[in-house]
Design an enzyme around this catalytic site. Sequence first.
Site, mmCIF file in Angstrom:
data_model
loop_
_atom_site.group_PDB
_atom_site.id
_atom_site.type_symbol
_atom_site.label_atom_id
_atom_site.label_comp_id
_atom_site.label_asym_id
_atom_site.label_seq_id
_atom_site.Cartn_x
_atom_site.Cartn_y
_atom_site.Cartn_z
ATOM 1 N N TRP A 10 1.020 33.314 -11.615
ATOM 2 C CA TRP A 10 1.605 33.443 -10.336
ATOM 3 C C TRP A 10 1.424 35.009 -9.637
ATOM 4 O O TRP A 10 1.863 34.886 -8.699
ATOM 5 C CB TRP A 10 2.983 32.858 -10.379
ATOM 6 N N HIS A 96 -4.687 41.692 -18.320
ATOM 7 C CA HIS A 96 -5.290 41.297 -17.099
ATOM 8 C C HIS A 96 -5.932 42.456 -16.234
ATOM 9 O O HIS A 96 -5.044 43.582 -16.462
ATOM 10 C CB HIS A 96 -4.058 40.485 -16.485
ATOM 11 N N GLU A 98 -5.710 43.222 -13.341
ATOM 12 C CA GLU A 98 -4.671 44.009 -12.502
ATOM 13 C C GLU A 98 -3.821 45.080 -13.330
ATOM 14 O O GLU A 98 -3.391 46.187 -12.520
ATOM 15 C CB GLU A 98 -4.057 42.916 -11.586
ATOM 16 N N GLY A 174 -9.540 36.470 -7.098
ATOM 17 C CA GLY A 174 -8.756 36.408 -5.475
ATOM 18 C C GLY A 174 -9.813 36.361 -4.453
ATOM 19 O O GLY A 174 -9.325 36.880 -3.225
ATOM 20 N N GLY A 229 -5.228 31.810 -10.751
ATOM 21 C CA GLY A 229 -4.230 32.586 -9.802
ATOM 22 C C GLY A 229 -3.764 31.779 -8.556
ATOM 23 O O GLY A 229 -2.690 30.836 -8.643
ATOM 24 N N GLY A 230 -4.159 32.312 -7.529
ATOM 25 C CA GLY A 230 -4.061 31.695 -6.030
ATOM 26 C C GLY A 230 -3.801 30.240 -6.134
ATOM 27 O O GLY A 230 -2.947 29.777 -5.467
HETATM 28 P P1 PGA Z 1 -7.688 33.830 -8.726
HETATM 29 O O1 PGA Z 1 -6.774 34.704 -9.882
HETATM 30 O O2 PGA Z 1 -7.589 32.364 -9.227
HETATM 31 O O3 PGA Z 1 -6.655 34.074 -7.764
HETATM 32 O O4 PGA Z 1 -8.932 34.300 -8.537
HETATM 33 C C1 PGA Z 1 -7.255 34.486 -11.383
HETATM 34 C C2 PGA Z 1 -6.509 35.561 -12.185
HETATM 35 O O5 PGA Z 1 -6.328 36.811 -11.652
HETATM 36 O O6 PGA Z 1 -5.964 35.128 -13.282
#
Ligand code: PGA
Length: 247
Positions: A10, A96, A98, A174, A229-230
């Site tokens: 999330w 991750h 990020e 993303g 993610g999204g």
């Molecule tokens: P996403 O993100 O499905 O929004 O591309 C995946 C993630 O970063 O784990």
Amino acid sequence: MPRTIIAGNWKMHKTAEETGAFFDAFLPRAAALPPEIEIVVCPPFTALALAASRTNGTRVRLGAQTMHWELEGPFTGEVSAPMLLEFGVAYVILGHSERRAYCNETDRTVNWKVSTALAQGLTPIVAVGETLDERNAGQTDDRVIAQTRAAFDGIARNLLDRVVLAYEPIWAIGTGKNCDPGEANRVMTVIRECVSGLDRTPILYGGSMKAENAGAYMERPNVNGGLVGGASLDPAGFAALVENAKV
Ligand code: PGA
């Protein structure tokens, strides 16, 4: 065969109240989803207590999005493995992209965190993946091999059955530009083969996975699920994705 896992990441989304609304809508659907698929949800720390109370006794398992490698100490703002275990958390995403990009997570700290997670009985979901520049320069395989080997450096081979990997090409996260499933499967094979002992380790694909494309990944032999993610934020959409991940 590795087990199949669909894990929702999330990120920095959903208050505790919004988390409650998600589970109100998702849990009735979860009961009807393919039983062989393990469903994991990774909310923010602040929603873990609520998520734990709502998923207790259901098939949904909880994960965290990061943790510190020390068990306690002067690390302002950090959260430790024992703190996560208190909420019944079973998984923790480590490395991750990020967190590598914005929070100073390195191959070395990921390795320390993997070691701590395993020692504490948490299952790490170790994320690896290349940037667009690395891909364009032909460095994809070298990058994921280096990240994977570093993450498991010094970890006993018999513990590798207890980890999960995620191949997440950074340019696909993303962006709506998901990696071609055949190419993802190829890189995931490279990942599986670069460290001995990963034969039964689930390797998840991550990067703009959604209900519409999940099936195309899951039919590939080296794809054992998704880190989403999204598309994990909407209960109906996430349930549809799990449904379509049936192999
Ligand atoms: P996403 O993100 O499905 O929004 O591309 C995946 C993630 O970063 O784990």
